[in-house]
Write an enzyme that holds these catalytic residues in place. Structure first.
Site, short mmCIF file in Angstrom:
data_model
loop_
_atom_site.label_atom_id
_atom_site.label_comp_id
_atom_site.label_asym_id
_atom_site.label_seq_id
_atom_site.Cartn_x
_atom_site.Cartn_y
_atom_site.Cartn_z
N ILE A 161 0.84 -1.19 0.00
CA ILE A 161 0.00 0.00 0.00
C ILE A 161 0.88 1.25 0.00
O ILE A 161 1.63 1.50 0.95
CB ILE A 161 -0.98 -0.01 1.19
CG1 ILE A 161 -1.78 -1.32 1.22
CG2 ILE A 161 -1.91 1.21 1.12
CD1 ILE A 161 -2.46 -1.71 -0.10
N ASP A 244 -9.46 2.84 -13.97
CA ASP A 244 -9.63 3.42 -15.31
C ASP A 244 -9.20 4.89 -15.32
O ASP A 244 -8.72 5.40 -16.33
CB ASP A 244 -11.11 3.36 -15.75
CG ASP A 244 -11.52 1.96 -16.20
OD1 ASP A 244 -10.66 1.08 -16.35
OD2 ASP A 244 -12.74 1.76 -16.40
N GLU A 369 -0.63 -0.48 -10.12
CA GLU A 369 -1.95 -0.24 -10.73
C GLU A 369 -2.18 -1.20 -11.90
O GLU A 369 -2.79 -0.85 -12.91
CB GLU A 369 -2.14 1.23 -11.10
CG GLU A 369 -2.15 2.10 -9.85
CD GLU A 369 -2.96 3.36 -9.98
OE1 GLU A 369 -3.90 3.41 -10.79
OE2 GLU A 369 -2.67 4.31 -9.23
N THR A 371 0.07 -4.72 -13.65
CA THR A 371 1.28 -4.90 -14.47
C THR A 371 0.95 -4.60 -15.93
O THR A 371 -0.22 -4.66 -16.34
CB THR A 371 1.78 -6.35 -14.39
OG1 THR A 371 0.74 -7.21 -14.93
CG2 THR A 371 2.08 -6.77 -12.95
#
Ligand code: COS
Length: 385
Positions: A161, A244, A369, A371
């Site tokens: 994190i 996204d 976020e 690979t």
């Protein structure tokens, strides 16, 4: 398209923003970039400078006390901070990552309560999706949330994190309904101050050493039911919908690092003399520079294009290919930096020049976020849908 929406190309205001962030970062972030990396410590100087200039979370809407900057402006800020210090660019990037779930799906009450402190620079906000056994396969998470009256009780451990410990708030995805896969996952806001929240030791990493990466450990964390983001069972969709938007900010970070590396490489090849001439006079070096700049500019344009689509979605429009362009720009942008080290030869491999740090920092943009292999899977799924 509504004429108020930003156009594809950055406006004069965007370029003014770029100039002012660049000036700020050259003066107040760049001088600490090497030492922050060397000492693996949080870039407090950068946080102070960014908060002072209101650049730490420009995406927070005005309604919640923020600057209300569009997604392209947020990309430009992150790009410019990353150009001098990738670790510091995770301050605006992770503040966005942590809060987009709220912006997309949070109740008005949650937004009012938690976005204000971020906008004011009093708190940072991280995103906790991954676990030790749930990285690319994020839906395989085991962190559990069990309803107890008008509370939920969370147990589990979130891994890798970013900014864990320094962030006050966390969007945490947890299983509320086991056995139904991704539809049984819900999202919550967790506060560092909630009883039962603790952090693992800082990971010892290849790069972005100024940004702490730790486990977020949840041990019987009891939170009010109104801290759920969106409806029960909608957490995984919110998590993916968030990515996204925010894979575009990772593309921005990668662009910034690559631009920083290219700037150093251009300066170096003009100075460095071999065989009686600057190495910039050799065609082999020129071709490498041209290729790098070409790939960088291509990635930049795709990132800006994606940012405008992200903004349109944030303003309520349906944009069918946001998922595709978001994965595409991150993948394209995150592969550019490595060549700069080659141009600096042996010097590029030493800590005497910043491109060594930039290459280590750039590596993570091919991984987090999602690979770049997952991005290709996401893009192919969109094409075949
Ligand atoms: N936006 C909103 N919803 C989405 C979505 C998106 N971009 N993509 C998929 N969904 C929905 C699907 O429609 C599906 O909903 P239904 O069950 O109602 O049909 C649900 O989410 C699950 O989707 P899917 O079945 O495709 O999920 P998978 O478990 O197969 O996982 C991948 C899909 C691999 C793409 C996803 O797990 C992923 O992105 N993994 C990488 C995670 C990641 O980036 N980790 C880094 C953490 S942040 S540092």
């Amino acid at each position: 398209m509504n004429p108020d929406f930003p156009t594809y190309a950055p406006s004069d205001e965007h370029e003014m923003l770029r100039a002012s962030v660049r000036e700020l970062c050259e003066a107040r972030v760049a001088p600490f970039a090497a030492v922050v990396d060397e000492e693996s410590r949080f870039p407090q100087e950068a946080l102070d400078a960014l908060v002072g200039a209101g650049m730490h979370a420009v995406h927070v809407p005005e309604a919640y006390g923020g600057a209300g900057a569009d997604a392209l402006a947020a990309v430009i800020v992150i790009e410019e901070v990353a150009r001098v210090c990738a670790s510091s660019s995770l301050i605006p990037a992770v503040n966005k990552l942590g809060t987009v779930p709220l912006l997309l799906a949070g109740s008005e009450g949650l937004k009012r309560r938690f976005l204000g402190p971020v906008a004011r620079g009093e708190a940072m906000f991280s995103y906790a999706l991954s676990e030790a056994e749930a990285g690319s396969d994020a839906a395989a998470m085991r962190t559990r949330a069990v309803r107890d009256g008008d509370h939920w009780v969370l147990d589990g451990a979130k891994m890798w994190i970013t900014n864990a410990g320094v962030s006050r708030f966390y969007t945490v995805m947890a299983v509320t309904d086991p056995g139904v896969g991704s539809r049984g996952i819900s999202a919550f806001v967790v506060d560092r101050e909630d009883a039962g929240v603790s952090f693992g030791p800082a990971e010892r990493k290849l790069g972005i050493k100024g940004s702490p990466t730790r486990q977020v450990i949840l041990d019987g964390v009891r939170i009010p039911a109104d801290r759920m983001i969106g409806a029960e069972g909608s957490g995984f969709k919110t998590a993916l919908a968030t990515l996204d938007h925010t894979r575009i900010t990772i593309a921005a970070q990668a662009l910034g690092i690559a631009q920083g590396a290219l700037d150093h490489a251009v300066g170096y090849v003009k100075e460095r003399r071999q065989f009686g001439q600057p190495i910039a006079d050799f065609q082999g070096v020129r071709f490498m520079l041209a290729d790098m700049a070409m790939r960088l500019e291509g990635a930049r344009q795709l990132t800006y294009h994606a940012a405008v689509k992200s903004e349109r979605v944030m303003r309520g429009e349906r944009v069918a290919d946001l998922t595709f362009v978001s994965s595409a720009c991150k993948t394209l942008a995150s592969d550019v930096t490595v060549d700069a080290v080659q141009l600096l030869g042996g010097y590029g491999y030493t800590r005497d020049f910043p491109v060594e740090r930039m290459m280590r920092d750039a590596k993570i943009t091919q991984i987090y976020e999602g690979t770049n292999q997952i991005q290709r899977m996401v893009m192919a799924r969109q094409l075949l849908k």
